[in-house]
Design a protein around this motif. Structure first.
Motif, PDB file in Angstrom:
ATOM      1  N   LEU A   1       0.820  -1.233   0.148  1.00 14.71           N
ATOM      2  CA  LEU A   1      -0.069   0.114   0.077  1.00 14.71           C
ATOM      3  C   LEU A   1       0.901   1.261  -0.027  1.00 14.71           C
ATOM      4  CD1 LEU A   1      -2.549   1.695   0.518  1.00 14.71           C
ATOM      5  CD2 LEU A   1      -2.503   1.038   2.809  1.00 14.71           C
ATOM      6  N   VAL A   2       0.591   1.966  -0.991  1.00 20.44           N
ATOM      7  CA  VAL A   2       1.515   3.410  -0.990  1.00 20.44           C
ATOM      8  C   VAL A   2       0.432   4.417  -0.808  1.00 20.44           C
ATOM      9  CG1 VAL A   2       3.193   4.802  -2.404  1.00 20.44           C
ATOM     10  CG2 VAL A   2       3.163   2.311  -2.638  1.00 20.44           C
ATOM     11  N   THR A   3       0.325   5.256   0.248  1.00 20.57           N
ATOM     12  CA  THR A   3      -0.344   6.309   0.457  1.00 20.57           C
ATOM     13  C   THR A   3      -0.052   7.766  -0.418  1.00 20.57           C
ATOM     14  OG1 THR A   3       0.573   7.714   2.176  1.00 20.57           O
ATOM     15  CG2 THR A   3      -1.239   5.789   2.686  1.00 20.57           C
ATOM     16  N   GLY A   4      -0.978   8.354  -1.072  1.00 20.36           N
ATOM     17  CA  GLY A   4      -0.633   9.297  -1.876  1.00 20.36           C
ATOM     18  C   GLY A   4       0.272   8.942  -3.093  1.00 20.36           C
ATOM     19  N   ALA A   5      -0.334   8.224  -3.920  1.00 15.40           N
ATOM     20  CA  ALA A   5       0.425   7.493  -4.676  1.00 15.40           C
ATOM     21  C   ALA A   5       0.037   8.056  -6.434  1.00 15.40           C
ATOM     22  CB  ALA A   5       0.354   5.903  -4.688  1.00 15.40           C
ATOM     23  N   SER A   6      -1.089   8.927  -6.454  1.00 12.84           N
ATOM     24  CA  SER A   6      -1.346   9.401  -7.634  1.00 12.84           C
ATOM     25  C   SER A   6      -0.331  10.465  -8.193  1.00 12.84           C
ATOM     26  CB  SER A   6      -2.745   9.967  -7.391  1.00 12.84           C
ATOM     27  OG  SER A   6      -2.582  11.027  -6.452  1.00 12.84           O
ATOM     28  N   LYS A   7       0.481  10.852  -7.696  1.00  4.78           N
ATOM     29  CA  LYS A   7       1.734  11.824  -8.196  1.00  4.78           C
ATOM     30  C   LYS A   7       2.716  11.802  -7.360  1.00  4.78           C
ATOM     31  CE  LYS A   7      -0.338  15.670  -7.147  1.00  4.78           C
ATOM     32  NZ  LYS A   7      -1.254  16.926  -7.003  1.00  4.78           N
ATOM     33  N   GLY A   8       3.696  12.372  -8.271  1.00  5.36           N
ATOM     34  CA  GLY A   8       5.090  12.379  -7.572  1.00  5.36           C
ATOM     35  C   GLY A   8       5.946  11.316  -7.111  1.00  5.36           C
TER      36      GLY A   8
ATOM     37  N   VAL B   1      -0.190  -3.793  -6.030  1.00  2.90           N
ATOM     38  CA  VAL B   1       0.112  -2.482  -5.334  1.00  2.90           C
ATOM     39  C   VAL B   1      -1.172  -1.618  -5.060  1.00  2.90           C
ATOM     40  CG1 VAL B   1       1.196  -0.194  -5.237  1.00  2.90           C
ATOM     41  CG2 VAL B   1       2.390  -2.038  -5.991  1.00  2.90           C
ATOM     42  N   TYR B   2      -1.623  -1.494  -3.884  1.00  4.65           N
ATOM     43  CA  TYR B   2      -2.906  -0.453  -3.643  1.00  4.65           C
ATOM     44  C   TYR B   2      -2.273   0.810  -3.685  1.00  4.65           C
ATOM     45  CZ  TYR B   2      -5.806  -4.120  -2.595  1.00  4.65           C
ATOM     46  OH  TYR B   2      -6.556  -5.659  -2.624  1.00  4.65           O
ATOM     47  N   VAL B   3      -2.705   1.611  -4.777  1.00  4.85           N
ATOM     48  CA  VAL B   3      -2.320   3.015  -5.401  1.00  4.85           C
ATOM     49  C   VAL B   3      -3.462   3.964  -4.673  1.00  4.85           C
ATOM     50  CG1 VAL B   3      -1.917   4.550  -7.145  1.00  4.85           C
ATOM     51  CG2 VAL B   3      -1.334   2.355  -7.450  1.00  4.85           C
ATOM     52  N   ASN B   4      -3.063   4.493  -3.496  1.00  7.11           N
ATOM     53  CA  ASN B   4      -4.035   5.416  -2.576  1.00  7.11           C
ATOM     54  C   ASN B   4      -3.979   6.788  -3.127  1.00  7.11           C
ATOM     55  OD1 ASN B   4      -3.540   7.604  -0.154  1.00  7.11           O
ATOM     56  ND2 ASN B   4      -5.734   6.843  -0.649  1.00  7.11           N
ATOM     57  N   TYR B   5      -5.099   7.334  -3.614  1.00  8.39           N
ATOM     58  CA  TYR B   5      -5.301   8.601  -3.854  1.00  8.39           C
ATOM     59  C   TYR B   5      -6.236   9.449  -3.257  1.00  8.39           C
ATOM     60  CZ  TYR B   5      -9.559   7.338  -6.319  1.00  8.39           C
ATOM     61  OH  TYR B   5     -10.980   6.911  -6.548  1.00  8.39           O
ATOM     62  N   ASN B   6      -6.327  10.580  -3.017  1.00  8.38           N
ATOM     63  CA  ASN B   6      -7.484  11.335  -2.517  1.00  8.38           C
ATOM     64  C   ASN B   6      -8.273  12.247  -3.626  1.00  8.38           C
ATOM     65  OD1 ASN B   6      -9.043  12.424  -0.448  1.00  8.38           O
ATOM     66  ND2 ASN B   6      -7.768  14.358  -0.046  1.00  8.38           N
ATOM     67  N   LYS B   7      -7.538  13.112  -4.221  1.00  7.90           N
ATOM     68  CA  LYS B   7      -8.219  14.240  -5.212  1.00  7.90           C
ATOM     69  C   LYS B   7      -7.818  13.719  -6.438  1.00  7.90           C
ATOM     70  CE  LYS B   7      -8.216  18.322  -2.078  1.00  7.90           C
ATOM     71  NZ  LYS B   7      -7.379  19.147  -1.669  1.00  7.90           N
ATOM     72  N   SER B   8      -6.983  13.197  -7.091  1.00  9.29           N
ATOM     73  CA  SER B   8      -6.448  12.727  -8.324  1.00  9.29           C
ATOM     74  C   SER B   8      -6.895  11.454  -8.759  1.00  9.29           C
ATOM     75  CB  SER B   8      -4.761  13.214  -8.330  1.00  9.29           C
ATOM     76  OG  SER B   8      -4.527  14.224  -7.716  1.00  9.29           O
ATOM     77  N   LEU B   9      -8.087  11.500  -9.047  1.00  7.04           N
ATOM     78  CA  LEU B   9      -8.682  10.282  -9.641  1.00  7.04           C
ATOM     79  C   LEU B   9      -8.202  10.027 -10.815  1.00  7.04           C
ATOM     80  CD1 LEU B   9     -10.870   7.850  -9.830  1.00  7.04           C
ATOM     81  CD2 LEU B   9     -12.585   9.594 -10.518  1.00  7.04           C
TER      82      LEU B   9
END
Ligand code: NAP
Length: 236
Positions: A6-13, A29-37
């Protein structure tokens, strides 16, 4: 064998770079995102072993649901990388209590919540917290809130290492400057000043930090525990 990561904040950077490296190596890999769907969907499209998962790490119910989903689908978690983070650089006059709390919420309480609930589905493996050299000894009054959150994350890392021993290693990585969106508004003048303090005379690429995270999560780092690994190009 495939690991569940699990990687948190994995949508960018950096988070995206870390997730991509584990995905390229065949892990789930669980790619966690919050806003960047949209960004998360692109990662999912590229890697069949990517599972995208929406969660605001500051929201305890959402964190619980994220961990429950991993438990339901995979039964366990091998590698947790607490990467999600924010900064809001301003003068002291412009800093507000609300923004200070928001930074602590995402950068420090978020990793605490994810670790608290992930403990239920981790019986081996490792946790890596993405701190910063700002949490150790490079201070900027403009980011005093961020720096405090990253110092707190190092403290949290040491306590979690005690809590998760002996079967789970807990370490922190403390990068210096990295080329990501977090620094997109940095002025050329500030950047020139910063480069003067970096022996390698450049910022890191995302891959250069991701490689260290990947190594730390591997069996080759099996005796590295309760440590803070700095990756900053050498500061002078
Ligand atoms: N860039 C640097 O120079 C540098 C240096 C040292 C350490 N770091 C650390 O490296 C980590 C990654 O930074 P970056 O430079 O890659 O930043 P970035 O490009 O701004 O990406 C930040 C990531 O964090 C996610 N995020 C933010 N708030 C979140 C929340 N509440 N819940 C879940 N995810 C959330 C974002 O997801 P959404 O977009 O989906 O909301 C995004 O994927 C951070 O912890 C940062 O402090 C960065």
């Amino acid at each position: 064998m495939k690991r569940v990561v699990l990687v948190t904040g994995a949508s960018k950077g950096l988070g995206k770079g870390i997730a991509s490296l584990f995905l390229n190596e065949g892990d789930i890999v669980y790619v966690n995102y919050n806003k960047s769907l949209d960004e998360a969907i692109l990662i999912k499209g590229k890697y069949p072993n990517a599972r995208i998962i929406k969660c605001d790490v500051t929201d305890e119910d959402q964190v619980k649901s994220m961990i429950l989903k991993i438990k339901d689908e995979e039964g366990h978690l091998d590698v947790l990388i607490n990467n999600a983070g924010i900064c809001m650089d301003t003068t002291l006059e412009d800093k507000t209590k609300e923004n200070f709390k928001k930074i602590i919420d995402v950068n420090l309480i978020g990793p605490f919540l994810v670790c608290k609930y992930a403990k239920d589905i981790m019986d081996k493996g490792c946790i890596i917290n993405i701190s910063s050299t700002n949490g150790i000894d490079t201070y900027y009054p403009y980011s005093m809130d961020y720096d405090a959150s990253k110092a707190g994350l190092i403290s949290l890392t040491h306590n979690l290492a005690l809590e998760f021993a002996p079967n789970i290693r807990v370490n922190a990585v403390a990068p210096g400057w990295i080329h990501t969106d977090m620094n997109k508004d940095m002025s050329d003048e500030f950047k020139r000043e910063e480069l003067k303090h970096i022996l390698l005379n450049r910022f890191a690429n995302v891959e250069e930090i991701a490689n260290v995270v990947y190594f730390l999560a591997s069996d080759k780092a099996s005796y590295i525990n309760n440590s803070v690994i700095r990756v900053d190009g050498g500061l002078k």
